[in-house]
Enzyme design. Structure first.
Site, PDB file in Angstrom:
ATOM      1  N   GLY A 184       0.809  -1.228   0.000  1.00 42.39           N
ATOM      2  CA  GLY A 184       0.000   0.000   0.000  1.00 42.39           C
ATOM      3  C   GLY A 184       0.838   1.272   0.000  1.00 42.39           C
ATOM      4  O   GLY A 184       1.855   1.365  -0.694  1.00 42.39           O
ATOM      5  N   ASP A 209       2.762   2.457   2.248  1.00 41.49           N
ATOM      6  CA  ASP A 209       4.093   2.184   2.796  1.00 41.49           C
ATOM      7  C   ASP A 209       5.054   1.767   1.672  1.00 41.49           C
ATOM      8  O   ASP A 209       6.156   2.324   1.532  1.00 41.49           O
ATOM      9  CB  ASP A 209       3.933   1.053   3.819  1.00 41.49           C
ATOM     10  CG  ASP A 209       5.090   0.962   4.793  1.00 41.49           C
ATOM     11  OD1 ASP A 209       5.920   1.884   4.821  1.00 41.49           O
ATOM     12  OD2 ASP A 209       5.149  -0.040   5.533  1.00 41.49           O
ATOM     13  N   SER A 249      -5.271   2.966   7.858  1.00 40.38           N
ATOM     14  CA  SER A 249      -6.018   1.737   8.220  1.00 40.38           C
ATOM     15  C   SER A 249      -7.116   1.336   7.234  1.00 40.38           C
ATOM     16  O   SER A 249      -7.736   0.292   7.403  1.00 40.38           O
ATOM     17  CB  SER A 249      -6.633   1.825   9.628  1.00 40.38           C
ATOM     18  OG  SER A 249      -5.625   1.717  10.622  1.00 40.38           O
TER      19      SER A 249
HETATM   20  P1  ADP Z   1      -3.256   0.279   6.032  1.00 43.94           P
HETATM   21  O1  ADP Z   1      -2.326  -0.901   6.135  1.00 43.94           O
HETATM   22  O2  ADP Z   1      -3.082   1.269   7.167  1.00 43.94           O
HETATM   23  O3  ADP Z   1      -4.654  -0.119   5.789  1.00 43.94           O
HETATM   24  P2  ADP Z   1      -2.760   0.846   3.185  1.00 43.94           P
HETATM   25  O4  ADP Z   1      -1.527   1.456   2.642  1.00 43.94           O
HETATM   26  O5  ADP Z   1      -3.033  -0.574   2.854  1.00 43.94           O
HETATM   27  O6  ADP Z   1      -2.701   1.116   4.772  1.00 43.94           O
HETATM   28  O7  ADP Z   1      -4.007   1.686   2.721  1.00 43.94           O
HETATM   29  C1  ADP Z   1      -4.416   2.925   3.223  1.00 43.94           C
HETATM   30  C2  ADP Z   1      -5.126   3.712   2.139  1.00 43.94           C
HETATM   31  O8  ADP Z   1      -4.149   4.286   1.268  1.00 43.94           O
HETATM   32  C3  ADP Z   1      -6.038   2.899   1.223  1.00 43.94           C
HETATM   33  O9  ADP Z   1      -7.230   3.656   1.019  1.00 43.94           O
HETATM   34  C4  ADP Z   1      -5.241   2.760  -0.073  1.00 43.94           C
HETATM   35  O10 ADP Z   1      -6.071   2.668  -1.223  1.00 43.94           O
HETATM   36  C5  ADP Z   1      -4.489   4.066  -0.097  1.00 43.94           C
HETATM   37  N1  ADP Z   1      -3.247   4.131  -0.896  1.00 43.94           N
HETATM   38  C6  ADP Z   1      -2.476   3.134  -1.397  1.00 43.94           C
HETATM   39  N2  ADP Z   1      -1.427   3.637  -2.071  1.00 43.94           N
HETATM   40  C7  ADP Z   1      -1.518   4.997  -2.003  1.00 43.94           C
HETATM   41  C8  ADP Z   1      -0.750   6.093  -2.499  1.00 43.94           C
HETATM   42  N3  ADP Z   1       0.357   5.910  -3.223  1.00 43.94           N
HETATM   43  N4  ADP Z   1      -1.168   7.369  -2.208  1.00 43.94           N
HETATM   44  C9  ADP Z   1      -2.273   7.579  -1.465  1.00 43.94           C
HETATM   45  N5  ADP Z   1      -3.038   6.596  -0.981  1.00 43.94           N
HETATM   46  C10 ADP Z   1      -2.684   5.324  -1.242  1.00 43.94           C
END
Ligand code: ADP
Length: 170
Positions: free
Chosen positions: A34, A36, A124
């Protein structure tokens, strides 16, 4: 302390030209999927090196859920990454206090750094399974209610569904 402007944007958090971007990290601080994964990929190895250092010094057991810590942003346009660990969603337990804490602690760290503009993802709401409307309500409500010197809190939503949920909560 002036009022914080809340801005909603559809986009990729790694593109944001802000002082600090918030990372939805996991407690290990060693990267993941995601947001991260995207932050570490685009920011380069400098961020991971600082995260490893934090693990051997301040957080040998990992960064606890609901807390936040800053590192460099490496090659990202931002100056700092503020890593925070959101709670995994649980149907049978109310963990919303921990999710609110992620936003409060990230703003506290931003104030310590002197960051005036901060970009947040929907912490999250991805791999950690939090229902979007609830995650959006907690995110917006907490940022609105937290005293901070941050001038702009920019929620960067990756897709239309997330954007619409934040729009409803705003
Ligand atoms: P968590 O493990 O806290 O749930 P995630 O990274 O899986 O975190 O997802 C958190 C949110 O960020 C989700 O809505 C996902 O679609 C979104 N997301 C993923 N990649 C990006 C990005 N590059 N920029 C912004 N939002 C993102």
């Amino acid at each position: 302390m002036s009022a914080t402007e809340i801005v909603l944007l559809r986009g990729d958090i790694t593109d944001q030209d802000v002082d600090a971007v918030v990372n939805a990290a996991n407690s290990a601080l060693l990267g993941g999927g995601g947001v991260d994964g995207a932050i570490h990929r685009r920011g380069g190895p400098e961020i991971l090196a600082e995260c490893r250092e934090l693990r051997t010094t301040r957080y040998p057991d990992g960064l606890p859920t609901g807390q936040a810590v800053a590192t460099t942003a490496g090659r990202l346009p931002a100056r700092w990454v503020i890593h925070t660990v959101g709670p995994v969603y649980a149907k049978r337990e109310d963990r919303s206090g921990l999710l609110a804490s992620c936003y409060r602690e990230s703003l506290r760290i931003a104030d310590e750094l002197g960051a005036a503009t901060v970009a947040f993802p929907a912490v999250s709401a991805g791999i950690y399974g939090w229902p979007l409307d609830d995650a959006a309500r907690i995110a917006i409500g907490t940022v609105r209610d937290t005293p901070t010197s941050v001038r702009e809190a920019r929620f960067v939503l990756f897709d239309e569904t997330a954007y619409n949920a934040f729009h409803r909560a705003h």
